[in-house]
Design a protein around this motif. Structure first.
Motif, PDB file in Angstrom:
ATOM      1  N   SER A  20      12.725  16.050 -16.302  1.00 36.31           N
ATOM      2  CA  SER A  20      12.120  16.091 -17.643  1.00 36.31           C
ATOM      3  C   SER A  20      11.742  14.679 -18.093  1.00 36.31           C
ATOM      4  O   SER A  20      10.678  14.458 -18.669  1.00 36.31           O
ATOM      5  N   TRP A  21      12.641  13.730 -17.797  1.00 34.93           N
ATOM      6  CA  TRP A  21      12.355  12.346 -18.191  1.00 34.93           C
ATOM      7  C   TRP A  21      11.157  11.781 -17.419  1.00 34.93           C
ATOM      8  O   TRP A  21      10.384  10.992 -17.962  1.00 34.93           O
ATOM      9  N   SER A  22      11.045  12.193 -16.167  1.00 38.94           N
ATOM     10  CA  SER A  22       9.974  11.652 -15.312  1.00 38.94           C
ATOM     11  C   SER A  22       8.598  11.886 -15.917  1.00 38.94           C
ATOM     12  O   SER A  22       7.695  11.052 -15.790  1.00 38.94           O
ATOM     13  N   ILE A  23       8.478  13.048 -16.573  1.00 41.28           N
ATOM     14  CA  ILE A  23       7.185  13.375 -17.184  1.00 41.28           C
ATOM     15  C   ILE A  23       6.794  12.300 -18.204  1.00 41.28           C
ATOM     16  O   ILE A  23       5.626  11.976 -18.362  1.00 41.28           O
ATOM     17  N   PHE A  24       7.802  11.716 -18.840  1.00 45.49           N
ATOM     18  CA  PHE A  24       7.507  10.676 -19.844  1.00 45.49           C
ATOM     19  C   PHE A  24       7.407   9.278 -19.233  1.00 45.49           C
ATOM     20  O   PHE A  24       6.733   8.418 -19.762  1.00 45.49           O
ATOM     21  N   ILE A  25       8.109   9.099 -18.108  1.00 45.86           N
ATOM     22  CA  ILE A  25       8.097   7.749 -17.504  1.00 45.86           C
ATOM     23  C   ILE A  25       6.872   7.535 -16.611  1.00 45.86           C
ATOM     24  O   ILE A  25       6.267   6.476 -16.613  1.00 45.86           O
ATOM     25  N   LEU A  26       6.504   8.574 -15.872  1.00 45.55           N
ATOM     26  CA  LEU A  26       5.449   8.399 -14.859  1.00 45.55           C
ATOM     27  C   LEU A  26       4.095   7.910 -15.385  1.00 45.55           C
ATOM     28  O   LEU A  26       3.448   7.094 -14.727  1.00 45.55           O
ATOM     29  N   PRO A  27       3.638   8.384 -16.551  1.00 43.94           N
ATOM     30  CA  PRO A  27       2.334   7.860 -17.020  1.00 43.94           C
ATOM     31  C   PRO A  27       2.298   6.343 -17.188  1.00 43.94           C
ATOM     32  O   PRO A  27       1.227   5.745 -17.167  1.00 43.94           O
ATOM     33  N   ILE A  28       3.479   5.703 -17.302  1.00 42.68           N
ATOM     34  CA  ILE A  28       3.514   4.226 -17.378  1.00 42.68           C
ATOM     35  C   ILE A  28       2.884   3.650 -16.110  1.00 42.68           C
ATOM     36  O   ILE A  28       2.180   2.653 -16.141  1.00 42.68           O
ATOM     37  N   LEU A  29       3.161   4.311 -15.005  1.00 38.99           N
ATOM     38  CA  LEU A  29       2.655   3.802 -13.729  1.00 38.99           C
ATOM     39  C   LEU A  29       1.209   4.228 -13.443  1.00 38.99           C
ATOM     40  O   LEU A  29       0.496   3.560 -12.712  1.00 38.99           O
ATOM     41  N   THR A  30       0.800   5.342 -14.005  1.00 38.20           N
ATOM     42  CA  THR A  30      -0.531   5.847 -13.638  1.00 38.20           C
ATOM     43  C   THR A  30      -1.638   5.491 -14.639  1.00 38.20           C
ATOM     44  O   THR A  30      -2.803   5.483 -14.275  1.00 38.20           O
ATOM     45  N   MET A  31      -1.253   5.197 -15.885  1.00 35.05           N
ATOM     46  CA  MET A  31      -2.267   5.066 -16.943  1.00 35.05           C
ATOM     47  C   MET A  31      -3.341   4.015 -16.663  1.00 35.05           C
ATOM     48  O   MET A  31      -4.484   4.177 -17.024  1.00 35.05           O
ATOM     49  N   ARG A  32      -2.943   2.938 -15.965  1.00 35.83           N
ATOM     50  CA  ARG A  32      -3.934   1.866 -15.805  1.00 35.83           C
ATOM     51  C   ARG A  32      -4.659   1.896 -14.464  1.00 35.83           C
ATOM     52  O   ARG A  32      -5.579   1.097 -14.247  1.00 35.83           O
ATOM     53  N   LYS A  80      -4.322   3.526  -4.289  1.00 30.66           N
ATOM     54  CA  LYS A  80      -3.725   3.416  -5.624  1.00 30.66           C
ATOM     55  C   LYS A  80      -2.617   4.453  -5.816  1.00 30.66           C
ATOM     56  O   LYS A  80      -1.561   4.149  -6.374  1.00 30.66           O
ATOM     57  N   PHE A  81      -2.869   5.661  -5.335  1.00 34.07           N
ATOM     58  CA  PHE A  81      -1.877   6.733  -5.453  1.00 34.07           C
ATOM     59  C   PHE A  81      -0.590   6.344  -4.715  1.00 34.07           C
ATOM     60  O   PHE A  81       0.505   6.447  -5.260  1.00 34.07           O
ATOM     61  N   LEU A  82      -0.748   5.853  -3.493  1.00 34.62           N
ATOM     62  CA  LEU A  82       0.421   5.483  -2.696  1.00 34.62           C
ATOM     63  C   LEU A  82       1.198   4.328  -3.330  1.00 34.62           C
ATOM     64  O   LEU A  82       2.425   4.289  -3.278  1.00 34.62           O
ATOM     65  N   ALA A  83       0.457   3.400  -3.965  1.00 33.81           N
ATOM     66  CA  ALA A  83       1.124   2.280  -4.635  1.00 33.81           C
ATOM     67  C   ALA A  83       1.991   2.803  -5.776  1.00 33.81           C
ATOM     68  O   ALA A  83       3.146   2.378  -5.937  1.00 33.81           O
ATOM     69  N   ALA A  84       1.450   3.751  -6.563  1.00 36.08           N
ATOM     70  CA  ALA A  84       2.204   4.302  -7.691  1.00 36.08           C
ATOM     71  C   ALA A  84       3.412   5.099  -7.185  1.00 36.08           C
ATOM     72  O   ALA A  84       4.514   4.971  -7.725  1.00 36.08           O
ATOM     73  N   VAL A  85       3.205   5.871  -6.107  1.00 37.89           N
ATOM     74  CA  VAL A  85       4.312   6.669  -5.562  1.00 37.89           C
ATOM     75  C   VAL A  85       5.406   5.736  -5.029  1.00 37.89           C
ATOM     76  O   VAL A  85       6.597   5.938  -5.290  1.00 37.89           O
TER      77      VAL A  85
END
Lengths: 234, 324
Positions: free
Chosen positions: A54-66, A94-99
């Motif tokens: 549940s928390w991941s849903i809020f944390i992950l956009p930090i990594l993907t937004m830019r 870019k996807f692999l970097a975020a993952v």
């Protein structure tokens, strides 16, 4: 692809972004570990990852937004799109970097698993299955975030839209119970990424769930390449 | 090396480029000249594969940009109007990234990057963060990125914008040197730059080619009459009358009176040559009015540019009115 991935990965940790994410992830991880395992007195990591998802849903956009929004705003996408590389290479890089940046946080939680294995009876197969499921689920959100980032120039909008999309998908399972039509209800249940995760928590490595997550990832990465390609033609 | 034929790009109903055709050979520096919004950057973005064209063909070294984009991109070094720099990176790291991104296969990566940095004069700032560099240095870092891999074609969109005069001269000489064995397309609205650096000029306005020629030919063909600044010790009316009676003088403009004489700008139909000057001297001498100062002023590329773009604007307006 590797060049884009390396640059992106480095930029997470030369800016505040990577550290903001890690701090948030580790604080929440520690809290979940304390509540579920130390206070709850269980060696199973099901509850821990149930909370973390549940928390991941809020944390992950930090990594993907830019990922793409910033490239577009700074006009650096001109460099990427005029280099002799395919668009899918840029998107996958870019996807692999975020993952992989996200995986740094997840890797730290292995310490908890080791502690539980030493001090209790950790169900190994179930834990491995949960880790695989959790990483797939997060990669799935990252692919959606990557896509959203490609359609806007603003990081803030990218983050908000990703939150919105994830909130809707989170409640798809609940929504399916309210739908009177049985077929529609089943369809909603089927496409809910959160409900797919339950198989992994039961210690079952369901091939259907794995294929489902990989399909979502492929679809959104493909859509991202289409968005970038389409912009060239508009 | 570069072949462009019938290039058209439309944004909705607006035609940004309208059947643009030109070529550039190896070892040639081609200047793309035009007012803001003429379509210079659009043309460059299409050549480099950043955006696509609505119709037309762009070929680099025989490769079509739409059919074999990777082959085309391998051969081009592109410096857009705003250099695409990751400002959070250190100069050297940025160039290493561009090197890897372009999949360059030089024998010695480090030596190649150092060589390029020296060429554009950024070796002293290689360890600095791009965000902290001055505009001139940022521009040079962008140029260095375009030069990595020694591409045979360079596309430079207003490369000297924002630089100080010393830097402008330096960058121009770098471009001149690079142009000896490469094909360079350089866009600018600074005319002195084009005439200083380019062998040939393509002037575009509202997406159409107005003229395409060498800078020397342009000067010869489009210099509409020659201008002369003249100061004569005499009465204004009298001087004007004498000037208007001389064969070849098209117009005479009074500029002002000085203590010792009156100043006129004279425009002629014929080339000002020694015979014309002698004639001028004797006529005024006969009338007892000595010429105190005489200065020839040739039409600059700037005048030609203004004249040609105005002409094309008027033509477009007439066509539009005719259409209505």
């Amino acid at each position: 692809m590797l060049a884009v991935c390396k640059r992106e990965w480095k930029s997470y940790f030369t800016s505040m972004l990577g550290y903001v994410y890690l701090t948030l992830f580790l604080i929440l991880g520690a809290l979940m570990f304390f509540l579920n395992n130390l206070q709850g007195g269980t060696a199973s990591m099901t509850g821990f990852f149930g909370g973390m998802i549940s928390w991941s849903i809020f944390i992950l956009p930090i990594l993907t937004m830019r990922l793409f929004a910033e490239e577009r705003r700074q006009k650096t996408e001109q460099l990427l799109l005029t280099a002799p590389v395919d668009i899918w290479e840029i998107v996958c890089g870019k996807f692999l970097a975020a993952v992989s940046a996200y995986a740094v946080g997840v890797a730290v939680t292995i310490v908890y698993a080791v502690l539980l294995a030493i001090n209790g009876s950790l169900p190994i197969a179930e834990t491995i299955s949960i880790y695989i499921g959790y990483l797939l689920f997060c990669a799935c959100i990252i692919s959606i975030g990557t896509f959203v980032s490609s359609v806007t120039e603003s990081q803030v909008i990218a983050a908000i839209v990703t939150y919105a999309v994830m909130l809707v998908t989170m409640f798809l399972g609940n929504l399916s119970q309210l739908v009177p039509n049985e077929i529609l209800s089943k369809a909603l249940m089927w496409i809910s990424p959160l409900d797919r995760f339950s198989d992994f928590t039961a210690g079952v490595l369901n091939a259907g769930a794995v294929i489902y997550y990989i399909s979502i990832i492929v679809i959104f990465l493909f859509l991202t390449t289409r968005v970038l390609e389409k912009r060239r033609w508009s | 090396m570069i072949e462009i034929s019938n290039l058209t790009k439309t944004y909705g109903a607006k035609k940004a480029l309208d059947s643009l055709s030109f070529t550039a050979d190896k070892g040639e520096i081609l200047g793309l000249l035009g007012p803001n919004g003429a379509g210079k950057s659009t043309t460059m973005n299409i050549i480099t594969g950043y955006i696509s064209c609505t119709s037309g063909i762009v070929k680099i070294d025989g490769y079509d940009v739409l059919e074999e984009p990777k082959e085309v991109k391998k051969r081009i070094g592109y410096l857009p109007e705003q250099p695409p720099l990751y400002t959070d990176m250190v100069v050297l790291d940025y160039l290493r990234f561009v090197y890897d991104l372009k999949k360059i296969k030089e024998a010695d990566k480090k030596a190649h990057i150092i060589e390029i940095m020296k060429l554009v004069g950024i070796n002293t700032v290689s360890g600095r963060k791009i965000a902290n560099l001055s505009k001139g240095y940022k521009q040079r870092v962008g140029l260095a990125a375009a030069l990595l891999g020694n591409p045979p074609v360079l596309i430079l969109d207003e490369p000297t914008v924002g630089l100080d005069p010393k830097q402008i001269i330096e960058i121009r000489s770098v471009i001149k040197r690079l142009g000896e064995d490469r094909t360079i397309i350089l866009s600018s609205h600074i005319l002195s730059e084009i005439s200083a650096v380019c062998d040939r000029v393509v002037i575009i306005n509202e997406g159409k080619i107005v003229v395409e020629d060498t800078t020397d030919n342009l000067m010869q063909k489009y210099s509409s009459g020659r201008r002369l600044m003249l100061r004569v010790a005499g009465e204004k009316e009298r001087v004007e009358e004498i000037l208007l009676n001389i064969v070849g003088i098209k117009s005479v403009t009074y500029i002002g009176s000085q203590q010792e004489g009156v100043d006129f700008e004279v425009e002629t139909d014929i080339k000002i040559e020694p015979d014309f000057n002698k004639q001028l001297f004797f006529i005024f001498a006969e009338n007892g009015m000595p010429i105190l100062m005489q200065k020839e002023e040739e039409s600059s590329l700037e005048d030609i540019f203004i004249e040609l773009t105005n002409k094309s604007d008027r033509k477009n307006e007439t066509e539009e009115m005719g259409g209505e």
